[in-house]
Design a protein around this motif. Structure first.
Motif, PDB file in Angstrom:
ATOM      1  N   LEU A 215     -23.760  90.997 -47.324  1.00  0.00           N
ATOM      2  CA  LEU A 215     -23.928  90.826 -48.774  1.00  0.00           C
ATOM      3  C   LEU A 215     -24.933  89.730 -49.081  1.00  0.00           C
ATOM      4  O   LEU A 215     -25.773  89.877 -49.980  1.00  0.00           O
ATOM      5  N   ARG A 216     -24.876  88.617 -48.337  1.00  0.00           N
ATOM      6  CA  ARG A 216     -25.827  87.529 -48.567  1.00  0.00           C
ATOM      7  C   ARG A 216     -27.255  87.973 -48.222  1.00  0.00           C
ATOM      8  O   ARG A 216     -28.211  87.613 -48.916  1.00  0.00           O
ATOM      9  N   GLN A 217     -27.385  88.754 -47.149  1.00  0.00           N
ATOM     10  CA  GLN A 217     -28.710  89.250 -46.778  1.00  0.00           C
ATOM     11  C   GLN A 217     -29.261  90.173 -47.848  1.00  0.00           C
ATOM     12  O   GLN A 217     -30.437  90.082 -48.233  1.00  0.00           O
ATOM     13  N   GLU A 218     -28.435  91.078 -48.358  1.00  0.00           N
ATOM     14  CA  GLU A 218     -28.881  91.989 -49.418  1.00  0.00           C
ATOM     15  C   GLU A 218     -29.230  91.211 -50.686  1.00  0.00           C
ATOM     16  O   GLU A 218     -30.167  91.576 -51.409  1.00  0.00           O
TER      17      GLU A 218
ATOM     18  N   ASP B   4     -18.321  81.736 -49.413  1.00  0.00           N
ATOM     19  CA  ASP B   4     -18.813  82.855 -48.605  1.00  0.00           C
ATOM     20  C   ASP B   4     -19.883  83.693 -49.297  1.00  0.00           C
ATOM     21  O   ASP B   4     -20.929  83.942 -48.726  1.00  0.00           O
ATOM     22  N   TYR B   5     -19.629  84.146 -50.528  1.00  0.00           N
ATOM     23  CA  TYR B   5     -20.596  84.975 -51.236  1.00  0.00           C
ATOM     24  C   TYR B   5     -20.414  84.752 -52.735  1.00  0.00           C
ATOM     25  O   TYR B   5     -19.336  84.996 -53.280  1.00  0.00           O
ATOM     26  N   VAL B   6     -21.460  84.272 -53.379  1.00  0.00           N
ATOM     27  CA  VAL B   6     -21.404  83.920 -54.804  1.00  0.00           C
ATOM     28  C   VAL B   6     -22.492  84.679 -55.547  1.00  0.00           C
ATOM     29  O   VAL B   6     -23.641  84.719 -55.105  1.00  0.00           O
TER      30      VAL B   6
ATOM     31  N   ALA C 153     -28.107  87.792 -61.718  1.00  0.00           N
ATOM     32  CA  ALA C 153     -29.141  86.894 -62.251  1.00  0.00           C
ATOM     33  C   ALA C 153     -29.782  86.041 -61.165  1.00  0.00           C
ATOM     34  O   ALA C 153     -30.918  85.585 -61.331  1.00  0.00           O
ATOM     35  N   GLU C 154     -29.087  85.840 -60.057  1.00  0.00           N
ATOM     36  CA  GLU C 154     -29.660  84.997 -59.000  1.00  0.00           C
ATOM     37  C   GLU C 154     -30.900  85.637 -58.383  1.00  0.00           C
ATOM     38  O   GLU C 154     -31.722  84.947 -57.783  1.00  0.00           O
ATOM     39  N   ARG C 155     -31.076  86.946 -58.540  1.00  0.00           N
ATOM     40  CA  ARG C 155     -32.273  87.607 -58.013  1.00  0.00           C
ATOM     41  C   ARG C 155     -33.525  87.203 -58.786  1.00  0.00           C
ATOM     42  O   ARG C 155     -34.639  87.320 -58.265  1.00  0.00           O
TER      43      ARG C 155
ATOM     44  N   GLY D 212     -32.903  91.277 -52.272  1.00  0.00           N
ATOM     45  CA  GLY D 212     -33.087  91.671 -53.663  1.00  0.00           C
ATOM     46  C   GLY D 212     -33.935  90.672 -54.424  1.00  0.00           C
ATOM     47  O   GLY D 212     -34.803  91.056 -55.229  1.00  0.00           O
ATOM     48  N   ALA D 213     -33.705  89.378 -54.167  1.00  0.00           N
ATOM     49  CA  ALA D 213     -34.510  88.340 -54.824  1.00  0.00           C
ATOM     50  C   ALA D 213     -35.959  88.402 -54.366  1.00  0.00           C
ATOM     51  O   ALA D 213     -36.890  88.232 -55.171  1.00  0.00           O
TER      52      ALA D 213
END
Length: 449
Positions: A342-345, A159-161, A139-141, A349-350
């Motif tokens: 993962l954060r970059q992807e 780290d990654y949420v 949903a953050e996207r 995506g957003a």
């Protein structure tokens, strides 16, 4: 992580135990080598300070760090945080949710369930009016404010949420309780729920004492609740006045299984086997499968005198060579690169969703509360409040449409044939109002104007 494993239990990989390699130091999922505490960023203090220069999301992140909250979360204890997510309420109204769910359908990010079973109709609006709960993964996207919250929490400790958005209709309650398989932050965005967090009963002996709730809280819009992994989240009957509106909440995954020590070490070793500059013999061995046939082939390649020790000797040598390339620093570096990717992807995506939204000309057919709507030209509509059938007639064709009683009042408002703002139509559930109008637009009974 420390709160699941116990602080006195060392983390030793099977490879380290078998090869004589020194055990790695204890590594927490949130920080790798540091305690998993929610410490404020520089310039913030848990006790207060000047918030005038902080953004809405920064104030929310700060609200998650009062007093001993960070210690409670690090130790795996549930916490109720009243008002911690109030900054998200404006950014995530029902119009924004409707648009996100519509785009999520095209991306395959939507699922629906009713009473614990998968339930999907031709579109999300039909599923919702049939009392199915809608779920939007990633949903953050779709919500910049939610993405910012995930990034801020990731920078602070986790780290990654990621986030999952759930929309529950008034009649869609009564499904099975949520069993958290990861540390979650449940953020209530609309409605009020009374929650109980308790250890699940499964796998308990019949004679064992029944677990008691670790937390019982009435959660209102803007509140957040930390749900540790392994706890069962049950929705209790409300005390006093009931909330008959829809429930909208987000589940933020703070620490998933992908971030724990076992998964991180496995991925680290897997990449070492694939990418590290191993000797040709060891590389060939790791790429071989041991069967009755290959056992003889592998033995034939070894010149050891003791035939029974040929393969064990090669395995021991290969394990020793691989272990020589394993280190705590390498594991931390590998973990950091994996989380950064993962954060970059996540951000890419957003950005793609935002770009697709600007380029999507079909958005003009999406109904929102501010849309102006009326009965389609050449169509006659007849419906009275409280009825369960609406009649639409075009020429000699007649459509007798079964409807919920709650939808009859908004359709009755439209029978005069004049344009109405969707938000002004009579319906207690704002998302049902949007859904009914969108369904009737799809059917050609109503039109946007």
């Amino acid at each position: 992580t420390s709160h699941r494993r116990g602080r006195d239990q060392p983390l030793i990989s099977p490879l380290a135990a078998s090869s004589g390699m020194a055990p790695l130091p204890e590594v927490s999922a949130a920080g790798f080598g540091e305690e998993a505490t929610l410490s404020p960023s520089p310039g913030d203090t848990a006790g207060g300070g000047d918030d005038s220069t902080l953004s809405v999301v920064e104030r929310m992140a700060k609200a998650l760090l009062p007093g001993s909250t960070g210690d409670q979360i690090a130790n795996g204890r549930p916490v109720h945080l009243p008002g911690a997510a109030a900054g998200l309420l404006v950014a995530m109204d029902f119009d924004a949710v409707a648009g996100a769910l519509a785009r999520g359908t095209d991306m395959g990010a939507i699922s629906a369930n009713r009473k614990g079973e998968p339930y999907m109709r031709d579109n999300i609006y039909l599923a919702y009016t049939d009392q199915a709960t809608l779920s939007l993964s990633g949903a953050e996207r779709f919500f910049p404010a939610l993405l910012e919250v995930c990034e801020v929490l990731g920078q602070r400790s986790f780290d990654y949420v990621t986030a999952r958005l759930l929309l529950e209709p008034p009649g869609g309650r009564g499904g099975p309780p949520l069993l958290a398989d990861a540390d979650l932050l449940a953020v209530q965005l609309r409605g009020t729920r009374r929650l109980s967090l308790i250890r699940p009963l499964h796998n308990l002996p019949v004679t064992a004492p029944r677990p008691q709730p670790q937390l019982v809280a009435t959660v209102q819009a803007g509140d957040a609740v930390f749900v540790p992994a392994g706890l069962e989240c049950r929705v209790l009957p409300p005390e006093g006045a009931t909330d008959d509106g829809p429930q909208l909440y987000a589940l933020l995954t703070l620490r998933s299984k992908e971030q724990d020590m076992e998964a991180s070490l496995a991925k680290y070793l897997n990449d070492l086997v694939r990418d590290a500059a191993l000797s040709k013999d060891v590389d060939n061995l790791f790429r071989s499968s041991v069967t009755r046939r290959t056992w003889k082939e592998l033995d034939a390649q070894c010149e050891a005198a003791d035939a029974s020790a040929k393969l064990p000797m090669r395995l021991a040598g290969a394990a020793e060579e691989l272990a020589s390339r394993v280190s705590a620093a390498g594991l931390r570096e590998h973990y950091a690169r994996r989380m950064a990717k993962l954060r970059q992807e996540q951000r890419e995506g957003a950005e793609k969703v935002a770009a697709d939204l600007l380029a999507d000309v079909s958005q003009k057919e999406v109904v929102s509360s501010s849309s102006m709507i009326r009965v389609s030209g050449g169509v006659q509509c007849r419906c009275r409040g409280g009825e369960t059938v609406a009649l639409f007639k075009r020429g000699s064709e007649t459509l007798n449409l079964p409807i919920a009683e709650s939808a009859s009042y908004l359709i009755a408002d439209l029978c005069d044939g004049t344009p109405h703002r969707v938000g002004s139509l009579r319906c207690a559930d704002p998302f049902e109002r949007i859904s009914v109008c969108q369904i009737l637009v799809f059917k050609g009974c109503l039109e946007l104007c």
